[in-house]
Design a protein around this motif. Structure first.
Motif, PDB file in Angstrom:
ATOM      1  N   PHE A  44       0.706  -1.371  -0.072  1.00  0.00           N
ATOM      2  CA  PHE A  44       0.139   0.080  -0.018  1.00  0.00           C
ATOM      3  C   PHE A  44       0.867   1.432  -0.042  1.00  0.00           C
ATOM      4  O   PHE A  44       0.318   2.154  -0.561  1.00  0.00           O
ATOM      5  CB  PHE A  44      -0.998  -0.004   1.316  1.00  0.00           C
ATOM      6  CG  PHE A  44      -2.013  -1.177   1.192  1.00  0.00           C
ATOM      7  CD1 PHE A  44      -3.009  -0.902   0.062  1.00  0.00           C
ATOM      8  CD2 PHE A  44      -1.993  -2.001   1.848  1.00  0.00           C
ATOM      9  CE1 PHE A  44      -4.110  -1.928   0.170  1.00  0.00           C
ATOM     10  CE2 PHE A  44      -2.985  -3.229   1.990  1.00  0.00           C
ATOM     11  CZ  PHE A  44      -4.009  -2.918   0.976  1.00  0.00           C
ATOM     12  N   ARG A 922      -7.342   3.913   5.691  1.00  0.00           N
ATOM     13  CA  ARG A 922      -6.688   2.965   6.294  1.00  0.00           C
ATOM     14  C   ARG A 922      -7.456   1.760   6.621  1.00  0.00           C
ATOM     15  O   ARG A 922      -6.938   0.772   6.432  1.00  0.00           O
ATOM     16  CB  ARG A 922      -6.061   3.503   7.894  1.00  0.00           C
ATOM     17  CG  ARG A 922      -5.560   2.494   8.812  1.00  0.00           C
ATOM     18  CD  ARG A 922      -4.082   1.780   8.086  1.00  0.00           C
ATOM     19  NE  ARG A 922      -3.766   0.991   9.138  1.00  0.00           N
ATOM     20  CZ  ARG A 922      -2.623  -0.158   8.683  1.00  0.00           C
ATOM     21  NH1 ARG A 922      -2.253   0.198   7.496  1.00  0.00           N
ATOM     22  NH2 ARG A 922      -2.196  -0.695   9.638  1.00  0.00           N
ATOM     23  N   GLN A 925      -7.599  -0.225   3.505  1.00  0.00           N
ATOM     24  CA  GLN A 925      -6.368  -1.016   3.290  1.00  0.00           C
ATOM     25  C   GLN A 925      -6.275  -2.371   4.347  1.00  0.00           C
ATOM     26  O   GLN A 925      -5.802  -3.148   3.639  1.00  0.00           O
ATOM     27  CB  GLN A 925      -5.203  -0.080   3.693  1.00  0.00           C
ATOM     28  CG  GLN A 925      -4.840   1.118   2.626  1.00  0.00           C
ATOM     29  CD  GLN A 925      -3.705   2.207   3.087  1.00  0.00           C
ATOM     30  OE1 GLN A 925      -3.248   1.746   4.255  1.00  0.00           O
ATOM     31  NE2 GLN A 925      -3.436   2.819   2.338  1.00  0.00           N
ATOM     32  N   GLU A 929      -6.277  -6.315   2.807  1.00  0.00           N
ATOM     33  CA  GLU A 929      -4.893  -7.287   3.573  1.00  0.00           C
ATOM     34  C   GLU A 929      -5.630  -8.253   4.082  1.00  0.00           C
ATOM     35  O   GLU A 929      -5.035  -9.563   3.704  1.00  0.00           O
ATOM     36  CB  GLU A 929      -3.992  -6.178   4.319  1.00  0.00           C
ATOM     37  CG  GLU A 929      -2.986  -7.061   5.163  1.00  0.00           C
ATOM     38  CD  GLU A 929      -2.178  -6.230   5.937  1.00  0.00           C
ATOM     39  OE1 GLU A 929      -1.249  -7.026   6.545  1.00  0.00           O
ATOM     40  OE2 GLU A 929      -2.300  -4.891   5.891  1.00  0.00           O
TER      41      GLU A 929
END
Length: 967
Positions: A44, A922, A925, A929
Motif C-alpha cells: 500500500f 486505512r 487497506q 489485506e
C-alpha cells in the motif's frame, strides 16, 4: 504421456498428502508470501497496482519450496530399500524420474494457485495488467522445473533427507547468486552480463516485467534437461557392479555428456536470437512502438546511437546497462540499415574519451561505491549519444533513470521510459537537421499563398515598397518548391468587394488604418492554405524581404511533420534567482517554472514571450500562458490575435494564488486580467477552490513547540486542495490524457462553460473532480485538525458535486476586440508614421484587428496557477511520490495533441504497465489485506476438503475391489 509417468506422479502426490505436513508446508509458503507482499514490500505504501513484488522473491522462495519437496523423493526410496525394487521393475527409470518431476511441478502449481488471491484483489482495487501476471506465473513454473531437476538429482545421491535438502539449497542458491547484483557488481559490464545470463534470478526479471523470451525459457529447460540426464545416469549407475567394466557404461557417460553439452550449446546459439520473444504487457510497452518506427522511416542519412558505459559503475546502475543495450540494438534492427549502434567504455579508449568530452560535452560522473572493505569514488560514464548529420543530443543518467525511495536507506533505481527518451532525441536531431535542409521535403500537399493586398496607390508608401518584396520572395520560393507552392495576390475591393466580404466572414479581416483619425483604409493580409488547413502569415516587424522570408518559412513549417515545433511560453516576471535554488523552487519569490521550461525544451524549440510588445514570435506554433498576472491590454491583444490566427492557447490560471515556501502556506485573490476575455469565449472561472476527499498528500509546514523553542517542520498529511483525478474523471476517449492513470490538480477552481456561447464548437471536459468534492471561497488553505479531525477542512454538505477542472474548446472564435480599436491605435504615432521618418526604428506593430479565427483555433484551460510551479512539483516529491511527472506529462500531451504531433504522445505513457492505486483509507487497506489472509486460509481449507473427498472416494473404490475379490 505414458501411463507409468502418471501413476508415479499420483503415488508421490498421495504420499505427500498422507500427512498433515503437506498443509503445514502450503500454509508456511502462503504466510511467507503474504508477509513479503504486504509487510516487506509494503504494497500500500508502494502505491502501484501491480504484483511484481510477489514474483521478485520467487527465485529465492522456490529454492526452499522445491528443496523441501524433492528432498525425500529418492532419499526415502534409498533409506526404505524400495529403490532397488523400482529399478528392477518393468518401469523405465526415465519414467520414474519424470513421474516424480511431474508430481513436484503439480505441487508447485497448487502452491502458486493459492497465491492467485493476491492479483485478483489487486485487480479489483486498481485495474491490474494481467500480462505480466501471466508471465510471472509462467516464469515461476519454468524456474521450479529447473530447481526440481536439481533437487531430484541431489536426492538420488544421498539416503539422508536433511543432506539432500541442504545440498539442493546450496546448489540452487549458487545458481541464483551467479547472476545477482551482489556478485555482478564486483565485475565490469561485459563480465556481469555474462554472469547474469547464467543466473536463475537475473533470467527471471525479464519475464516478470511482461516479456516472455524464448532464450529465458530455454535456459530453465536446459537446466532441467541437464540434471534429468544426470539423474538418469545416477540411477543407471546404481545397477552397475563396482568391479566390472562394460562398454555400455562408457556409452552412458558419453550420452550424458552429449546431452548436457547440447543443452549448453543451445543457450549459446539462442543468445543471438533477439526476435523470439513476446511482449504480453498491455500496450506492448517493452516493444519498439509504431510511433518510433515512423520516425525511423523518415531517416535519410545514417543515424548513430552510441552508448557510453563504464565497466565499473554504481551497483544500482549496472543492471540497467544491458537493458539499454538491448533496446538500442532493437533500434538498429528497426532502422533497417539506417541506424548504427555502438557501445564503448571511454575509460579504456582515451581518444574516444577526448572526443566525447570536447565534441559532445560528455564527462564522467563521480559516484560513491561501497564494497566489503571500503567506500570509494568511481568516475563512471552512463550516457547515450544520438547523432544525425551535424545534429546531436546526449542523454545522461539523470535523463534516463528514476529513483524511488522504497524504504529508509533503500533506493529503487530503474529506467524511466528509455524508448521515449531516445525517440524524442531522435525526433529532435532529425527535425533540426531537416530544418536546415529542404523546406518543402516534408510537405505532403500543395500549399497556396493568398495575399489579400490593396493596390499600391491605396497603400502607405512603406507598404507599397514592401509589396514588391512580397512578390519577389514568392516568385523565388515558388521556383524552389518543386511545384508545392503557388500564390495569388488579390485586391479585396475588386469585383464589388466580393473578396473583402469573404475574408471578413471567414477570417475576420477588416480594413487597416494608418492612424486613429486617418480616413484612409487598406488591406494587407497574407495566408497559407493546404488540405483545408489555413495559417495566417503576420506582417514582420521589419518590413524587408528577409524578415518576411522567416515569417513565411515559419508558417510553412506548420504544414510539415518534419520540423521541430516552436512553443512560446509566458511566465510571470520574477526577480533573479540562483539557477540551482530556482530548480528547487526556492528563493526569489514569485512563481518559478524552470521544470516546465526544461521539459518543453526537450522536445520542442522554445521561445520566451512577455507579450508586452503586443505580438508573439512569428515562428511560434503554440502559446502557453502560465499564471498570468494583471494582463495589460496589449498582452491580451497579442494572445487574442494569436488565437484568431488559428493558434492554440494553453492557459494555467485561477482566481486564487497560493504562496508556498518551506515554512509558510497562504492564499490570496489573484487578478489575471483574463476574466473578461475568457467570459467572452464562453468560459468562466468560479471564485472558489475545489476540495476533494480523493486527494494526494502534501508536506504541510507545522510549528511544534519543543521546550522553550518553536520548531518549524514539514508533515505529510491528506490535503483536499490537491485534487487527485483518476480515470473516471478524465476524458477517456481523448488522447490528450493518453497514458495517464492519475493527475493531481493543485489549488484548482471550478470551470463553467457557457453552452450557448460555445454552440458550434467542440467542448471537451478534460479533468473532473470526484462527485464527493466541494468548493470553498476561503483563502485559509492550512488544515485545522482541531476542528476537522480527518481532512483538516469542513466540507459543505450541500455543495458536494463533480467539478470541471480542465477543458478544451475547439472551433471558430470571435475576437474579444471585434468592433474595437487596436490598443496600438491609441499611441500618439503609429509604426508606419515613424517608418517614414526613421528607418532604424524597433519594428512593425500590428494595428489592425483580426475579428474571427479559423476552425483550427483552440483554447485549453487548466484552472490552477500552481500545479506546474517548481515549488509545487518539488513538494510532491517529499513523500516519495513520482506523481508530479504526470502533471508535466499532461501538459506535454496537451502540446503534442494541439500540434497534431501524436507520435511522442503515444510513447510517453508507455513507461509503466502499472497504475497507481486509488486513494484508500486505512480501514480499506486493512480490509483488503485481511481479505487476502482469509482467502489464503479458504484456499487451504478447499485443498484439505478436496483431499478428504478424494481420499473417501479412493477408500470406497478399494472396498468395492476387495468385495469383488472375496466373491
Amino acid at each position: 504421456m505414458p501411463r507409468s509417468i502418471y501413476r508415479i506422479a499420483r503415488k508421490e502426490l498421495a504420499a505427500f498428502f498422507s500427512s498433515p505436513a503437506a498443509f503445514i508446508f502450503f500454509g508456511s509458503f502462503l504466510a511467507v508470501t503474504l508477509f513479503i507482499f504486504f509487510w516487506v514490500e509494503t504494497f500500500f505504501a508502494r502505491n502501484i497496482a501491480d504484483v511484481r513484488p510477489l514474483f521478485e522473491w520467487m527465485p529465492i522462495l522456490m529454492i526452499f519450496l522445491v528443496a523441501s519437496l524433492t528432498m525425500k523423493m529418492w532419499s526415502e526410496e534409498k533409506r526404505m530399500g524400495t529403490l532397488e525394487v523400482l529399478l528392477t521393475s518393468s518401469v523405465n527409470p526415465l519414467h520414474l524420474i519424470l513421474g516424480k518431476f511431474l508430481a513436484c511441478l503439480i505441487l508447485v502449481g497448487l502452491a502458486l494457485l493459492l497465491t492467485l488471491s493476491v492479483p485478483l484483489t489487486v485487480s479489483v482495487i486498481g485495474g491490474l495488467d494481467w500480462g505480466p501476471v501471466f508471465a510471472g506465473y509462467t516464469a515461476t513454473l519454468f524456474l521450479a522445473a529447473a530447481y526440481a531437476a536439481i533437487g531430484l538429482y541431489v536426492s538420488s545421491k544421498s539416503d539422508n533427507q536433511i543432506v539432500s535438502l541442504i545440498a539442493t539449497v546450496l546448489v540452487c542458491g549458487l545458481l541464483y547468486l551467479v547472476g545477482s547484483d551482489t556478485l555482478t557488481s564486483l565485475f565490469g559490464n561485459r563480465a556481469s552480463e555474462i554472469l547474469k545470463l547464467a543466473g536463475s534470478g537475473s533470467r527471471f526479471q525479464s519475464i516478470t516485467r511482461g516479456v516472455i523470451d524464448l532464450r529465458d525459457l530455454y535456459y530453465y529447460l536446459s537446466i532441467a534437461g541437464i540434471f534429468i540426464s544426470l539423474n538418469a545416469f545416477a540411477l543407471e549407475k546404481l545397477r552397475w557392479s563396482s568391479e566390472s567394466k562394460h562398454p555400455g557404461h562408457r556409452r552412458w557417460r558419453l550420452a550424458t555428456i552429449l546431452f548436457a553439452a547440447n543443452f549448453l550449446i543451445g543457450n549459446l546459439w539462442l543468445s543471438h536470437v533477439a526476435w523470439a520473444r513476446v511482449d504480453v504487457t498491455r500496450g506492448r510497452i517493452y516493444s519498439i512502438s509504431d510511433a518510433t518506427r515512423g520516425y525511423l522511416r523518415q531517416i535519410q542519412e545514417p543515424l548513430l546511437i552510441r552508448g557510453y558505459f563504464s565497466a565499473k559503475t554504481h551497483p544500482l546502475l549496472a543492471p540497467l546497462v544491458p537493458q539499454l543495450r538491448d533496446l538500442i540494438l532493437e533500434y538498429q534492427v528497426a532502422g533497417r540499415g539506417k541506424v548504427r549502434a555502438e557501445f564503448i567504455d571511454p575509460l579504456k579508449n582515451p581518444e574516444l574519451e577526448k572526443e566525447a568530452s570536447e565534441k559532445y560535452g560528455i564527462k564522467p560522473v563521480p559516484l560513491q561505491v561501497t564494497d566489503k572493505y571500503q567506500a570509494s569514488l568511481v568516475n563512471s560514464y552512463f550516457n547515450v549519444l544520438i547523432k544525425y548529420g551535424d545534429q546531436y543530443e546526449v542523454l545522461g543518467f539523470r535523463d534516463l533513470i528514476e529513483v524511488n525511495a522504497r524504504k529508509e536507506m533503500q533506493l529503487d533505481v530503474k529506467l524511466r521510459n528509455p524508448e521515449y527518451d531516445i525517440t524524442r532525441s531522435i525526433k529532435k536531431v532529425l527535425y533540426s537537421y531537416q530544418g536546415a535542409g529542404d523546406l518543402f521535403a516534408g510537405i505532403k500537399h500543395p500549399v497556396r499563398f493568398n495575399g489579400y493586398i490593396s493596390p499600391d496607390e491605396e497603400l502607405p508608401e512603406v507598404l507599397a515598397e514592401f509589396k514588391g518584396e512580397v512578390n519577389a520572395l514568392l516568385e523565388e520560393m515558388k521556383g524552389t518548391s518543386n511545384g508545392r507552392l503557388d500564390y495569388a495576390i488579390k485586391d479585396p475591393r475588386a469585383q464589388g468587394g466580393t473578396v473583402a466580404k469573404f475574408i471578413a466572414e471567414s477570417y475576420g479581416f477588416h480594413p487597416m488604418r494608418v492612424g486613429l483619425f486617418d480616413p484612409r483604409s487598406f488591406y494587407f493580409y497574407m495566408t497559407l492554405e493546404s488540405d483545408r488547413k489555413i495559417v495566417i502569415v503576420p506582417l514582420p516587424e521589419d518590413l524587408n524581404k528577409e524578415a518576411l522570408r522567416r515569417g513565411v518559412e515559419a508558417a510553412l513549417k506548420r504544414f510539415s511533420a518534419s520540423f521541430l515545433k516552436t512553443i512560446a511560453l509566458y511566465t510571470p516576471p520574477s526577480p533573479p534567482v540562483n539557477p540551482y535554488m530556482r530548480r528547487l523552487g526556492m528563493g526569489g519569490g514569485g512563481k518559478q517554472f524552470e521544470l516546465l521550461r526544461e521539459k518543453l525544451g526537450q522536445t520542442h524549440n522554445f521561445a520566451a514571450a512577455d507579450l508586452q510588445k503586443g505580438r508573439i514570435p512569428d515562428d511560434a506554433d503554440l502559446l502557453v500562458v502560465a499564471a498570468p498576472e494583471k494582463f495589460s491590454d496589449k498582452q491580451l491583444f497579442a494572445m487574442d490575435q494569436f488565437l484568431m490566427k488559428g493558434g492554440t492557447v494553453i492557459l494555467l490560471t485561477s482566481p486564487f494564488s497560493v504562496s508556498l515556501t518551506r515554512t509558510s502556506l497562504s492564499a490570496s485573490k489573484h487578478d489575471s486580467g483574463l476574466e473578461g476575455w475568457l467570459e467572452h469565449n464562453g468560459i468562466a472561472l468560479e471564485e472558489s477552490l475545489v476540495l476533494d476527499p480523493q486527494n494526494e498528500q502534501m508536506a504541510i509546514p507545522v510549528a511544534r513547540r519543543l521546550g522553550g523553542f518553536i520548531i518549524q517542520e514539514l508533515r505529510m498529511v491528506e490535503y483536499p486542495y490537491f485534487v487527485d483525478v483518476r480515470a473516471k474523471g478524465m476524458a477517456g476517449e481523448n488522447s490528450l490524457t493518453s497514458g495517464l492513470s492519475q493527475v493531481t490538480l493543485n489549488w484548482a477552481s471550478p470551470i463553467v462553460v457557457d453552452e450557448k456561447k460555445n454552440e458550434g464548437r467542440k467542448v471537451t471536459p478534460l479533468l473532473k473532480s470526484s462527485p464527493k468534492s466541494w468548493t470553498s471561497r476561503s483563502t485559509d488553505v492550512l488544515p485545522d485538525y482541531r476542528l476537522y479531525e480527518r481532512l483538516g477542512f469542513g466540507p459543505a454538505d450541500d455543495n458536494r458535486a463533480e467539478q470541471t477542472l480542465a477543458v478544451a474548446v475547439e472551433g471558430r472564435f470571435e475576437s474579444f476586440y471585434k468592433g474595437k480599436k487596436s490598443p496600438f491605435l491609441n499611441e500618439t504615432e503609429t509604426k508606419i508614421e515613424k517608418d517614414a521618418k526613421d528607418k532604424d526604428d524597433e519594428g512593425w506593430v500590428m494595428t489592425s484587428v483580426i475579428e474571427r479565427s479559423p476552425e483550427s483555433a483552440r483554447i485549453i484551460l487548466f484552472a490552477s496557477n500552481e500545479f506546474l510551479t517548481d515549488e509545487t512539483l518539488n513538494r510532491s516529491t517529499m513523500g516519495g511520490s513520482e506523481r508530479y511527472l504526470n502533471s508535466l506529462q499532461l501538459l506535454e500531451n496537451a502540446v503534442d495533441w494541439s500540434l497534431e504531433d501524436r507520435g511522442l504522445l503515444t510513447i510517453r505513457g508507455r513507461g509503466r504497465f502499472s497504475k497507481n492505486l486509488p486513494p484508500l483509507s486505512r480501514n480499506k487497506q486493512l480490509f483488503w489485506e485481511y481479505l487476502n489472509y482469509a482467502l489464503a486460509l479458504a484456499g487451504l481449507a478447499a485443498v484439505f476438503f478436496l483431499h478428504r473427498v478424494r481420499q473417501r472416494w479412493a477408500m470406497r473404490r478399494y472396498d468395492a475391489i476387495l468385495r469383488l475379490e472375496r466373491t
